[in-house]
Design a protein around this motif. Structure first.
Motif, short mmCIF file in Angstrom:
data_model
loop_
_atom_site.label_atom_id
_atom_site.label_comp_id
_atom_site.label_asym_id
_atom_site.label_seq_id
_atom_site.Cartn_x
_atom_site.Cartn_y
_atom_site.Cartn_z
N THR A 48 37.19 42.94 43.33
CA THR A 48 37.97 43.93 42.59
C THR A 48 38.00 43.61 41.11
OG1 THR A 48 39.98 42.71 43.18
CG2 THR A 48 39.43 44.60 44.53
N LEU A 49 38.00 42.32 40.76
CA LEU A 49 37.94 41.94 39.35
C LEU A 49 36.63 42.43 38.73
CD1 LEU A 49 39.07 40.45 36.91
CD2 LEU A 49 38.04 38.35 37.79
N GLY A 50 35.55 42.31 39.50
CA GLY A 50 34.27 42.82 39.02
C GLY A 50 34.29 44.31 38.80
N MET A 160 50.14 43.77 47.79
CA MET A 160 49.11 44.80 47.81
C MET A 160 49.21 45.72 46.62
SD MET A 160 47.16 44.05 50.19
CE MET A 160 46.11 45.48 49.97
N GLY A 161 50.18 45.48 45.71
CA GLY A 161 50.29 46.33 44.54
C GLY A 161 49.02 46.33 43.73
N LEU A 162 48.38 45.16 43.60
CA LEU A 162 47.14 45.07 42.83
C LEU A 162 46.04 45.90 43.47
CD1 LEU A 162 45.54 43.75 40.53
CD2 LEU A 162 45.01 41.88 42.11
N GLY A 163 45.91 45.81 44.80
CA GLY A 163 44.88 46.58 45.49
C GLY A 163 45.06 48.07 45.31
N LEU A 164 46.31 48.53 45.36
CA LEU A 164 46.58 49.96 45.18
C LEU A 164 46.31 50.39 43.74
CD1 LEU A 164 49.82 50.41 47.32
CD2 LEU A 164 47.47 50.98 47.93
N ASP A 165 46.67 49.54 42.78
CA ASP A 165 46.41 49.87 41.38
C ASP A 165 44.91 49.97 41.12
OD1 ASP A 165 49.06 50.01 40.74
OD2 ASP A 165 49.18 47.97 39.95
N ILE A 166 44.15 49.05 41.67
CA ILE A 166 42.70 49.09 41.50
C ILE A 166 42.11 50.31 42.19
CG2 ILE A 166 40.54 47.92 42.10
CD1 ILE A 166 42.00 45.28 41.54
N SER A 167 42.66 50.66 43.36
CA SER A 167 42.19 51.86 44.06
C SER A 167 42.44 53.10 43.22
CB SER A 167 42.91 51.99 45.41
OG SER A 167 42.60 50.90 46.25
N ARG A 168 43.60 53.20 42.60
CA ARG A 168 43.89 54.33 41.71
C ARG A 168 42.88 54.38 40.57
NH1 ARG A 168 49.35 52.44 42.32
NH2 ARG A 168 50.58 53.86 43.61
#
Length: 199
Positions: A48-50, A160-168
């Motif tokens: 996700t960082l990539g 999971m906040g980070l995962g959702l932010d990246i998904s957005r």
């Protein structure tokens, strides 16, 4: 926030490595599972960082969403949350679903949403795909209790906040958006992708 998320599994791995060096053999299986889980978290965070650091526009290639989802479902079987009894119920059309976008990034969005549903709530997780005239709509649903909803908001929401932010972020780059709703004990995340013409 990303550094915080990376430091958590790194700390767990360091502690597990220390215990493995001195633990009796009976503890090896549980510790190995912990290490495996945290390594997977690090791998996903690296991915996700990539994505966040990649170029401003995703590839707009044509790909089969059905094939991407089938590959993802194979990976989900080995996710510890589902291994421990959470069921995944997938309702996916049998035909090919050609869409445009970056297949890897959309698969990352789906993985994030499934992990979010798996780590929060109880009972089965639903993955539903609906074909509309110009779009394909993807929905991920799970059940939650009112007490759990309050706990998530104050404690585990960060996880999971980070995962959702990246998904957005990924979906915005695809001209889509992540919709979230909670009602009657169910949480639903959904988004739509524009269909590509069949060849």
């Amino acid at each position: 926030m990303l550094l915080h998320e990376i430091r958590n599994p790194l700390g767990t791995l360091a502690n597990a490595a220390h215990v493995l060096a001195s633990a009796p053999p009976s503890n090896d299986i549980a510790l190995a599972r912990t290490v495996r889980s945290e390594v997977r978290r690090l791998q996903k965070l690296t991915d996700t960082l990539g994505l966040v650091c990649s170029g401003p526009r995703p590839t707009r290639a044509r790909f089969d969403l059905s094939a991407s989802i089938s590959d993802l479902l194979l990976l989900v079987k080995h996710e510890p949350g589902f291994e421990q009894g959470r069921r995944l119920i997938a309702r996916i059309p049998g035909e090919s679903l050609p869409v445009r976008g970056d297949a890897d990034q959309i698969q990352q969005v789906l993985w994030n949403l499934l992990l979010n549903a798996c780590h929060h709530g109880y009972g089965p997780v639903w993955l539903e795909i609906e074909t509309l005239r110009r779009h394909v709509q993807i929905k991920v649903r799970n059940q939650y209790s009112q007490e759990q909803g309050r706990t998530d908001a104050h404690t585990s929401g960060r996880r999971m906040g980070l995962g959702l932010d990246i998904s957005r972020f990924i979906l915005q780059r695809h001209g889509s958006q992540l919709n979230m709703s909670r009602a009657n004990g169910r949480c639903e995340c959904s988004f739509a992708l524009r269909r590509a013409r069949s060849r």
